[in-house]
Each structure stands twice: as C-alpha cells, then as structure tokens.
Design an enzyme around this catalytic site. Structure first.
Site, short mmCIF file in Angstrom:
data_model
loop_
_atom_site.label_atom_id
_atom_site.label_comp_id
_atom_site.label_asym_id
_atom_site.label_seq_id
_atom_site.Cartn_x
_atom_site.Cartn_y
_atom_site.Cartn_z
N LYS A 287 -20.03 -10.67 27.54
CA LYS A 287 -20.33 -11.14 26.19
C LYS A 287 -21.12 -12.43 26.28
CE LYS A 287 -17.13 -10.09 22.49
NZ LYS A 287 -15.93 -10.58 21.80
C1 E4P Z 1 -15.64 -9.64 18.63
O1 E4P Z 1 -15.89 -9.12 19.69
C2 E4P Z 1 -14.75 -10.79 18.43
O2 E4P Z 1 -13.80 -10.84 19.46
C3 E4P Z 1 -13.95 -10.71 17.16
O3 E4P Z 1 -14.17 -9.53 16.45
C4 E4P Z 1 -13.96 -11.96 16.35
O4 E4P Z 1 -13.20 -11.76 15.20
P1 E4P Z 1 -12.55 -12.92 14.34
O5 E4P Z 1 -13.57 -13.34 13.33
O6 E4P Z 1 -11.37 -12.27 13.71
O7 E4P Z 1 -12.18 -14.01 15.28
#
Ligand code: E4P
Length: 218
Positions: free
Chosen positions: A84
């Site tokens: 990521k």
């Molecule tokens: C995506 O890969 C992220 O880990 C995640 O969806 C972030 O979500 P949040 O806004 O609930 O932290």
C-alpha cells in the site's frame, strides 16, 4: 465483487474465512496498532493464515527511496503481499518503480477521480478510494466512486478498484451496484450483512411450527 476484510486482527480474519467469504485482507498502520501485538508478529500471522490471498501492507516512509526500500522488504514476507502506497507525488513515483519490479501495489488514501486515473496510468495493481472519509467531510463518497468506475470503464484501465473506508451495510450494497471489483469491509459491517431481523423472526416461527407438527428429521 470480491470481499476483502479491512482488519489486522487475526481472530476476525479467521472468522470471515470460516464463513467462506474471505478473498483478501487490507491493513494499515492504524489497524495494526489496534491488534496490541508487535506489527511484524501480527503481519506474519495474517500471511500464514491466508497464504493464497492478497494482503495489503502499508509503507510508512514518505520519500521515494524509503518507500521503495520498505516495499521491497515487505514483499519478501510473502508472495501474496501487496504494497500500500499513499497517493503523493513521491508515492506515485514509487508505484511506477515497484510495478516495473513486479511488486504488486495498492494506491491508498485516494479521494478523487483524478487521483484514481493517475493510479491507473502508472500501472497500480489496485486503487483504494476512501468512501466513508469523503462522506465524513459532507461530500458524497459514492458519487466519487461512480466517477472512478466510469473513468476506468471508459479508458479500459486494468487497475482493480477496492472500495474502502466502508461504514455501513448500505455502502456495501451501493458499491456492489456500481460494479466495483473489490470491497474491503470492516468486520463489524460484515457481521451486520449476515443478520436480518426478518430472517430471525421467520426462523423462530418455522421452528415453533416444526415443534407443533412434530417434525424431527434425524
Ligand atoms: C483501506 O484500505 C483502509 O484500510 C480503510 O478502508 C480505511 O478506512 P477508515 O476510514 O475506516 O479508517
């Protein structure tokens, strides 16, 4: 639409796997901090649990060289590791370099159709628009996602869209209707998807009637 679980907690991953609907995992530093374990221990546990499904692990460096070096290290942890990378100028440079090395990437912290377009152009494996966080600032996350889906179809972009930052069951329904490739869902929302009050009421009634009718199958 594939279902990924958005968590680093091994017990949640195991449960979704047992339900037979687990097709991948996404993590981030916040989710790893919630496990209460050293990050590497938590990550290795996940990779051992699902060696054949994509697991997104996020870099923490913010400069090009640092991101590439961290990505190379993380990629050594398993063949199913996806790196990521946050959408920044340095990040997109890193994605291009990692793609050239054959390392899979997931461009994260994406909030606009144009960011998603760029992620596609540089050959990212996945792009993660954050629906819930767009809603949080009183804009419409799903309309952003709809534009991304449209752009990807129009230009034949092969990067897979992971709808992320999912807050509730209706987000899941609407993402499915938009035709996203993947959705990454928090465990609590997956659980909510599996229960329906009318199913509970209906089952209770059937069981009462089975008793009345003396139905005993085994
Ligand atoms: C995506 O890969 C992220 O880990 C995640 O969806 C972030 O979500 P949040 O806004 O609930 O932290």
């Amino acid at each position: 639409m594939k279902i990924f679980v958005d968590t680093a907690k091994i017990e949640e991953i195991k449960q979704v796997k047992e339900w037979g609907i687990l097709e991948g995992v996404t993590t981030n530093p916040t989710l790893l901090s919630q496990t209460g374990k050293p990050w590497k221990e938590a990550v290795l546990e996940i990779l051992r649990e699902i060696p054949d499904k994509p697991v997104s692990l996020e870099v923490i460096a913010t400069d090009f060289e640092g991101m590439v070096r961290e990505a190379q290290e993380l990629a050594k942890l398993g063949e199913n590791v996806v790196i990521k990378i946050p959408f920044t100028p340095e990040g997109i440079k890193a994605v291009k370099a990692l793609t050239a090395e054959g390392i899979k990437t997931n461009v994260t912290l994406v909030f606009s159709p144009l960011q998603a377009l760029v992620a596609g152009k540089i050959g990212a494996t996945y792009v993660s628009p954050f629906i819930g966080r767009i809603d949080d600032i009183s804009y419409d996350g799903l309309s952003v996602l709809e534009e991304i889906v449209h752009l990807y179809e129009t230009y034949g972009i092969e990067t897979e869209i992971i709808a992320a930052s999912i807050r509730h069951v209706d987000h899941v329904r609407k993402c499915a209707l938009l035709g996203v490739d993947i959705i990454t869902i928090p465990f609590t929302v997956i659980k909510q998807m599996l229960y329906h009050p009318l199913t509970e009421i209906g089952l209770k009634r059937f069981l009462e009637d089975a008793k009345k009718a003396n139905i005993s199958i085994l």
